[in-house]
Write a protein that holds these residues in place. Structure first.
Motif, PDB file in Angstrom:
ATOM      1  N   ALA A 315       0.821  -1.208   0.000  1.00  0.00           N
ATOM      2  CA  ALA A 315       0.000   0.000   0.000  1.00  0.00           C
ATOM      3  C   ALA A 315       0.853   1.254   0.000  1.00  0.00           C
ATOM      4  N   THR A 316       1.882   1.268   0.851  1.00  0.00           N
ATOM      5  CA  THR A 316       2.680   2.491   0.928  1.00  0.00           C
ATOM      6  C   THR A 316       3.461   2.723  -0.373  1.00  0.00           C
ATOM      7  N   LEU A 317       3.915   1.641  -0.989  1.00  0.00           N
ATOM      8  CA  LEU A 317       4.625   1.798  -2.266  1.00  0.00           C
ATOM      9  C   LEU A 317       3.690   2.308  -3.355  1.00  0.00           C
ATOM     10  N   ALA A 318       2.477   1.723  -3.374  1.00  0.00           N
ATOM     11  CA  ALA A 318       1.529   2.138  -4.407  1.00  0.00           C
ATOM     12  C   ALA A 318       1.184   3.608  -4.261  1.00  0.00           C
ATOM     13  N   ALA A 319       0.979   4.033  -3.017  1.00  0.00           N
ATOM     14  CA  ALA A 319       0.636   5.434  -2.774  1.00  0.00           C
ATOM     15  C   ALA A 319       1.779   6.344  -3.226  1.00  0.00           C
ATOM     16  N   SER A 320       3.017   5.944  -2.899  1.00  0.00           N
ATOM     17  CA  SER A 320       4.174   6.757  -3.319  1.00  0.00           C
ATOM     18  C   SER A 320       4.254   6.861  -4.818  1.00  0.00           C
ATOM     19  N   ARG A 321       4.089   5.718  -5.458  1.00  0.00           N
ATOM     20  CA  ARG A 321       4.231   5.693  -6.909  1.00  0.00           C
ATOM     21  C   ARG A 321       3.189   6.591  -7.548  1.00  0.00           C
ATOM     22  N   ALA A 322       1.951   6.474  -7.062  1.00  0.00           N
ATOM     23  CA  ALA A 322       0.869   7.270  -7.635  1.00  0.00           C
ATOM     24  C   ALA A 322       1.149   8.752  -7.444  1.00  0.00           C
ATOM     25  N   GLY A 323       1.569   9.117  -6.222  1.00  0.00           N
ATOM     26  CA  GLY A 323       1.858  10.524  -5.944  1.00  0.00           C
ATOM     27  C   GLY A 323       2.984  11.044  -6.818  1.00  0.00           C
ATOM     28  N   LEU A 324       4.002  10.225  -6.982  1.00  0.00           N
ATOM     29  CA  LEU A 324       5.159  10.639  -7.785  1.00  0.00           C
ATOM     30  C   LEU A 324       4.764  10.819  -9.243  1.00  0.00           C
ATOM     31  N   GLU A 325       3.974   9.879  -9.767  1.00  0.00           N
ATOM     32  CA  GLU A 325       3.548   9.992 -11.161  1.00  0.00           C
ATOM     33  C   GLU A 325       2.690  11.224 -11.366  1.00  0.00           C
ATOM     34  N   HIS A 363      13.342  -5.621   1.374  1.00  0.00           N
ATOM     35  CA  HIS A 363      13.965  -6.851   1.826  1.00  0.00           C
ATOM     36  C   HIS A 363      14.032  -6.980   3.341  1.00  0.00           C
ATOM     37  N   THR A 364      13.819  -5.871   4.042  1.00  0.00           N
ATOM     38  CA  THR A 364      13.725  -5.976   5.501  1.00  0.00           C
ATOM     39  C   THR A 364      12.354  -6.502   5.925  1.00  0.00           C
ATOM     40  N   VAL A 365      11.432  -6.552   4.980  1.00  0.00           N
ATOM     41  CA  VAL A 365      10.008  -6.858   5.198  1.00  0.00           C
ATOM     42  C   VAL A 365       9.452  -6.110   6.410  1.00  0.00           C
ATOM     43  N   ASP A 366       9.969  -4.909   6.638  1.00  0.00           N
ATOM     44  CA  ASP A 366       9.521  -4.096   7.763  1.00  0.00           C
ATOM     45  C   ASP A 366       8.807  -2.859   7.228  1.00  0.00           C
ATOM     46  N   PRO A 367       7.490  -2.785   7.394  1.00  0.00           N
ATOM     47  CA  PRO A 367       6.775  -1.631   6.842  1.00  0.00           C
ATOM     48  C   PRO A 367       7.324  -0.297   7.352  1.00  0.00           C
ATOM     49  N   ALA A 368       7.851  -0.280   8.572  1.00  0.00           N
ATOM     50  CA  ALA A 368       8.385   0.978   9.104  1.00  0.00           C
ATOM     51  C   ALA A 368       9.604   1.430   8.314  1.00  0.00           C
ATOM     52  N   ALA A 369      10.476   0.456   7.975  1.00  0.00           N
ATOM     53  CA  ALA A 369      11.686   0.823   7.214  1.00  0.00           C
ATOM     54  C   ALA A 369      11.310   1.340   5.833  1.00  0.00           C
ATOM     55  N   THR A 374       9.404   6.003   2.044  1.00  0.00           N
ATOM     56  CA  THR A 374       8.281   6.544   1.276  1.00  0.00           C
ATOM     57  C   THR A 374       7.848   7.905   1.828  1.00  0.00           C
ATOM     58  N   ASP A 375       8.125   8.148   3.099  1.00  0.00           N
ATOM     59  CA  ASP A 375       7.868   9.495   3.635  1.00  0.00           C
ATOM     60  C   ASP A 375       8.715  10.521   2.896  1.00  0.00           C
ATOM     61  N   GLN A 376       9.965  10.144   2.592  1.00  0.00           N
ATOM     62  CA  GLN A 376      10.834  11.039   1.820  1.00  0.00           C
ATOM     63  C   GLN A 376      10.296  11.243   0.423  1.00  0.00           C
ATOM     64  N   VAL A 377       9.729  10.172  -0.146  1.00  0.00           N
ATOM     65  CA  VAL A 377       9.142  10.298  -1.485  1.00  0.00           C
ATOM     66  C   VAL A 377       8.030  11.339  -1.433  1.00  0.00           C
ATOM     67  N   ARG A 378       7.216  11.213  -0.398  1.00  0.00           N
ATOM     68  CA  ARG A 378       6.084  12.137  -0.263  1.00  0.00           C
ATOM     69  C   ARG A 378       6.590  13.572  -0.137  1.00  0.00           C
ATOM     70  N   THR A 379       7.628  13.752   0.700  1.00  0.00           N
ATOM     71  CA  THR A 379       8.184  15.106   0.858  1.00  0.00           C
ATOM     72  C   THR A 379       8.579  15.672  -0.501  1.00  0.00           C
ATOM     73  N   GLY A 380       9.255  14.828  -1.283  1.00  0.00           N
ATOM     74  CA  GLY A 380       9.725  15.272  -2.596  1.00  0.00           C
ATOM     75  C   GLY A 380       8.588  15.639  -3.532  1.00  0.00           C
ATOM     76  N   PHE A 381       7.612  14.722  -3.658  1.00  0.00           N
ATOM     77  CA  PHE A 381       6.596  15.046  -4.662  1.00  0.00           C
ATOM     78  C   PHE A 381       5.626  16.104  -4.162  1.00  0.00           C
ATOM     79  N   ASP A 382       5.491  16.241  -2.847  1.00  0.00           N
ATOM     80  CA  ASP A 382       4.692  17.351  -2.319  1.00  0.00           C
ATOM     81  C   ASP A 382       5.338  18.682  -2.685  1.00  0.00           C
ATOM     82  N   ALA A 383       6.677  18.736  -2.504  1.00  0.00           N
ATOM     83  CA  ALA A 383       7.401  19.975  -2.834  1.00  0.00           C
ATOM     84  C   ALA A 383       7.242  20.294  -4.320  1.00  0.00           C
ATOM     85  N   ALA A 384       7.389  19.265  -5.145  1.00  0.00           N
ATOM     86  CA  ALA A 384       7.252  19.488  -6.591  1.00  0.00           C
ATOM     87  C   ALA A 384       5.841  19.938  -6.924  1.00  0.00           C
TER      88      ALA A 384
END
Lengths: 425, 150, 361
Positions: A315-325, A363-369, A374-384
């Motif tokens: 879910a978090t990856l999909a959200a990032s990808r969508a926001g970035l696109e 690969h850590t299979v840790d959603p927090a990691a 993905t929080d950084q992704v959000r920061t980036g595409f929000d700024a853009a």
């Protein structure tokens, strides 16, 4: 005559296979023979099996000939005589055709001799025979199975070229074809409990694409994972090491994850389970999840911790990808309209980089990691997105300004009209 | 014509004249203002396509590196331990992440998949398939200019 | 203040004898009739040309005519130079409005029969000016070096190679080589900012001088009305009205720049495939679409060649209208010429309209 010859050849061949690992200075010594009658006679023969090997004597397509090791260097005999009986006399060590079991030792008679090989280069490996003996090919051969690969199966018997020569069958981009001669033959392979699909699978992989389309010689082919001479499939425990030798980041993260111990306990291969071993295709974010076509669903399902983690990560990856696109599309549109979007592009680059890092964190299979990235992704595409919104606002502001100027022009037109009317009253 | 009519006529005329003068003047100003602003060159006199002032030499000690920008694309300028200044494209040739300088390795590194590049920009370890593009460096006093090939 | 102005005027007059000029200007009159509104089109075209010259010179301060820098320099103008976006948008729109005004002017001159003797030279210089305007449009379209302009130029210059005998030479001459490259850009730039302006200045001078010399034409059937209605004094009455028209033109430019700003686009990539639906600018559409509609072969000759031949003949006939319609000078204009001309104009309008509406591909 032929029958005697054949028996003698067998005897000599067996003798060679049985013992001698070093060649004493005799007919086989290097140094260009002043007279080489082998080539002279064989080049005139009609039967191409005997003619073709002779053609390599004059070309640059055989490294042995280039180094002065001619026919007699392997086959023995007396190259100075043009009488066939003398030249090909088993008494002088002549062997016409080597038995399969004799070949590794025959080649190793030079190639395993370190001081001998040093004449040809300071770092030429001389452990091939030792490695070969550990391999499935070597072990099968020693049990009498002559269908397996020996030195000449991969390197050729005549026209042998160094592995770095693009014409050699063991040049990286050609190796899959060379191994595939046998390993792609399903009927042959099934007798050994192997499917025979591996070369075809490998050809679908990103590694093969990198090797053949991008000419990236560092991309792995059969021998990079299986070994060149000690060809043994990497055991369950060693897969991570093989993949992890290049894919260090992913291996480090995998080792931190609960999968490491779990897979070891289940005797499950590590990387291969999700990425396959031969058909290593480009991973897709859609693999994450417990659905029927999704990788995690092979083991996890329902409400177990793994399923939850997989779903969360997906879910978090999909959200990032969508926001970035979406942000990228918006910036593209505004840029096409003619606004300066350099800052936005930089923000998008940073977002993209964070996304790539997020994918490694899988690969850590840790959603927090994954979430941290993905929080950084959000920061980036929000700024853009904000910068694109600013640019869109600027475009609207310009529109308003021009609208105002239209008003001024309209007023001027009215004034002129009034003046004209006044003049003509 | 009565005096009143004449007076109103002349006041209307002066109104029309005033209106004409003002509106035409405003139109002229509205047209000339952008032209005037246009001919004065902007702060950044040239499109920073091929040559930028990347960093100040005094802000780049030996064994350090700094990422700068060519328009929207990242570049990295590196000062070796010996004091040499070099510049490369900072876009990793693997998957386009931005590389960085690692003083502990004393060479360039990419965080995404652990790619390593030496101080010639050549890819020496990890997944990157190609070296980093090299840029030309010109040092004028304290200014380090980087030019990209065109 | 007025005193200085008067003294300046006196000084000039003593040296140049400007008085006859003043009298000419003061006495100049413009006839009034039902269709005298058409008299504004010529001036409007001149206005747009003036806007092009001014905005063109402004753009010249920043533009770079090489394949490597052209697109980036336009991007620089549009993103970094204050009001650069406005100057650029106005320049692009004014080009279109100039051609539109020129065509409207030409059509009204045709309909009013103003090409008749003694005004043949005015007609011919006008046709030359229209050709020059199209040349300006075609050469200028390439200069931003974006995807659309690159491919439109490629297709447009492809057409000239169809001309028999000299076609290939013409192609090489226009393109500066076999293909559209940076050499084409430099060549078009030289044509656009030096060669064409020079020639245009000459023809505009001739065209305006002829009009001053000969005055405005009044069609025979409107002569009675023109006599009845008082003619307008050029200064100040006609000039003030013309100012209103010119301000309307300026307003149109501002509106277009505001609501339909000209796009920057994507930098040209000669190796990319042509985008789908590529078309030349609207003033070339009727030729482009007609050539596409023609079958591959007509009576054994290549379809496009036939099309070009028809256009050449039609263009030549249009040029020679003052000769073909000699009776117009005596007030007996040829009905054939009138209807043929109207039919041709209707066809052009129809094809252009259908193409713009997307009905034709």
């Amino acid at each position: 005559m032929t029958r005697h010859f054949g028996v003698l050849a067998l005897l000599v061949g067996t003798a060679l296979a049985a013992g001698a690992t070093t060649r004493t200075a005799s007919v086989g010594a290097p140094g260009k023979h002043a007279v080489d009658t082998c080539t002279a006679c064989h080049a005139e023969l009609d039967d191409q099996r005997f003619r073709v090997p002779a053609t390599f004597a004059k070309s640059d397509a055989d490294v042995h000939h280039l180094q002065g090791i001619t026919c007699a260097g392997c086959h023995g005999g007396d190259p100075s005589s043009d009488d066939p009986d003398t030249a090909m006399n088993p008494a002088t060590g002549f062997v016409g055709r080597f038995a399969a079991r004799a070949i590794p030792e025959m080649c190793a008679s030079c190639h395993a001799d370190a001081s001998f090989m040093l004449r040809y280069g300071p770092n030429i490996p001389t452990d091939q025979l030792d490695q070969y003996r550990t391999s499935r090919h070597g072990q099968a051969l020693s049990r009498g199975d002559t269908r397996v690969a020996t030195c000449i199966s991969c390197h050729g018997a005549h026209g042998v070229l160094p592995a770095g020569d693009a014409r050699s069958p063991v040049y990286p981009s050609r190796i899959v074809e060379t191994c595939g001669h046998c390993h792609g033959d399903a009927a042959l392979m099934q007798r050994y409990g192997v499917s025979g699909r591996e070369p075809a699978d490998y050809k679908r992989s990103v590694h093969y694409a990198a090797l053949t389309q991008r000419n990236d010689l560092s991309a792995p082919t059969c021998n990079d994972c299986h070994g060149s001479h000690g060809a043994t499939p990497p055991g369950v425990s060693s897969i991570s090491n093989v993949c992890g030798s290049c894919h260090v980041t992913q291996r480090e993260r995998f080792d931190l994850s609960p999968h490491k111990d779990a897979f070891a306990a289940l005797e499950q291969p590590a990387c291969e389970t999700c990425h396959s071993n031969h058909a290593v295709v480009h991973p897709d974010d859609h693999w994450m999840g417990v659905g029927p076509d999704q990788v995690c669903g092979q083991c996890h399902g329902g409400d177990d911790a793994g399923a939850q983690a997989a779903t969360a990560i997906a879910a978090t990856l999909a959200a990032s990808r969508a926001g970035l696109e979406a942000a990228t599309g918006r910036v593209d549109r505004v840029e096409r309209a003619g606004m300066l979007m350099d800052e936005a592009r930089v923000a998008l680059e940073e977002a993209h980089q964070a996304y790539v890092l997020a994918q490694a964190e899988i690969h850590t299979v840790d959603p927090a990691a994954v979430g941290a990235q993905t929080d950084q992704v959000r920061t980036g595409f929000d700024a853009a997105g904000r910068l694109a919104a600013d640019a869109e606002a600027e475009i609207r502001f310009r529109r308003t300004g021009l609208f105002v100027s239209l008003g001024v022009i309209a007023l001027a037109m009215v004034a002129l009209f009034l003046k004209v009317r006044q003049l003509e009253r | 014509m009565t005096d009143d009519a004449a007076v109103s006529r002349s006041s209307r005329r002066s109104f029309v004249n005033w209106l004409l003068g003002t509106t035409v003047g405003a139109t002229a100003a509205a047209a000339l203002y952008p032209v005037f602003r246009f001919v004065i060159p902007p702060k950044v006199a040239e499109a920073p396509v091929n040559r930028v002032l990347a960093v100040k030499l005094s802000e780049l000690p030996p064994n350090s590196g700094k990422v700068f920008r060519f328009g929207a694309k990242p570049g990295i300028v590196v000062r070796t331990a010996a004091g040499d200044v070099r510049a490369f494209s900072a876009t990793c040739t693997h998957l386009n992440c931005t590389v960085q300088y690692r003083p502990d390795f004393q060479h360039i590194w990419c965080a995404c998949h652990n790619g390593h590049y030496d101080l010639q920009g050549k890819n020496i370890e990890g997944p990157p398939p190609r070296p980093l593009e090299t840029f030309r460096v010109d040092v004028a006093g304290d200014d380090v200019y980087v030019t990209r090939g065109a | 203040m007025m005193d200085i102005a008067r003294r300046l005027w006196q000084a000039l007059d003593e040296r140049l004898q400007l008085q006859p000029l003043i009298e000419f200007a003061a006495d100049k009159e413009v006839p009034q009739h039902r269709h005298s509104w058409a008299y504004y089109f010529g001036g409007l075209t001149l206005f747009f040309l003036g806007v092009q010259v001014v905005t063109g010179i402004l753009l010249l301060l920043y533009y770079r005519p090489t394949a490597e820098a052209a697109f980036e320099s336009v991007q620089f103008i549009v993103t970094r130079v204050p009001f650069g976006w406005l100057i650029r948008s106005i320049h692009s729109w004014s080009a279109n409005l100039m051609v539109l005004a020129a065509v409207a002017h030409m059509v009204s001159v045709f309909l009013l029969g103003a090409y008749a003797k003694p005004r043949e030279l005015t007609w011919w210089s006008g046709i030359a000016l229209l050709g020059l305007a199209l040349g300006f449009g075609f050469s200028g379209y390439l200069l931003p070096w974006n995807e659309l302009s690159f491919f439109a130029t490629r297709i447009g210059t492809d057409m000239v190679s169809k001309v028999p005998l000299v076609g290939h030479w013409l192609l090489i001459f226009l393109r500066g080589g076999e293909e559209v490259t940076g050499a084409t850009l430099t060549r078009f730039f030289g044509l656009h900012v030096a060669v064409l302006p020079m020639i245009t200045a000459g023809f505009v001078g001739i065209h305006l001088a002829l009009i001053q010399r000969q005055g405005m034409h009044v069609p025979e059937r409107l002569a009675e009305e023109a006599r009845r209605r008082r003619p307008l004094r050029f200064i100040p009455n006609f000039v003030l009205r013309e100012a209103i028209v010119w301000l309307a033109g300026l307003a149109a430019l501002a509106a277009l720049a505001a609501f339909l700003p000209w796009e920057l686009g994507v930098k040209a990539d000669p190796f990319a495939p042509a985008p789908a639906g590529i078309k030349p600018e609207w003033y070339f559409l009727f030729m482009f679409e007609t050539l596409k509609l023609l079958p591959a072969h007509v009576l054994g000759i290549e379809g496009e060649l036939v099309g070009l031949a028809v256009f050449t003949v039609a263009g030549l006939a249009w040029f020679l209208i003052p000769v073909l319609d000699r009776g117009a000078a005596a007030g007996r204009r040829s009905r054939v010429v009138l209807f043929a001309g109207l039919a041709a104009l209707a066809a052009v309008l129809l094809v252009t309209g259908l193409s713009l509406a997307g009905v034709l591909s």
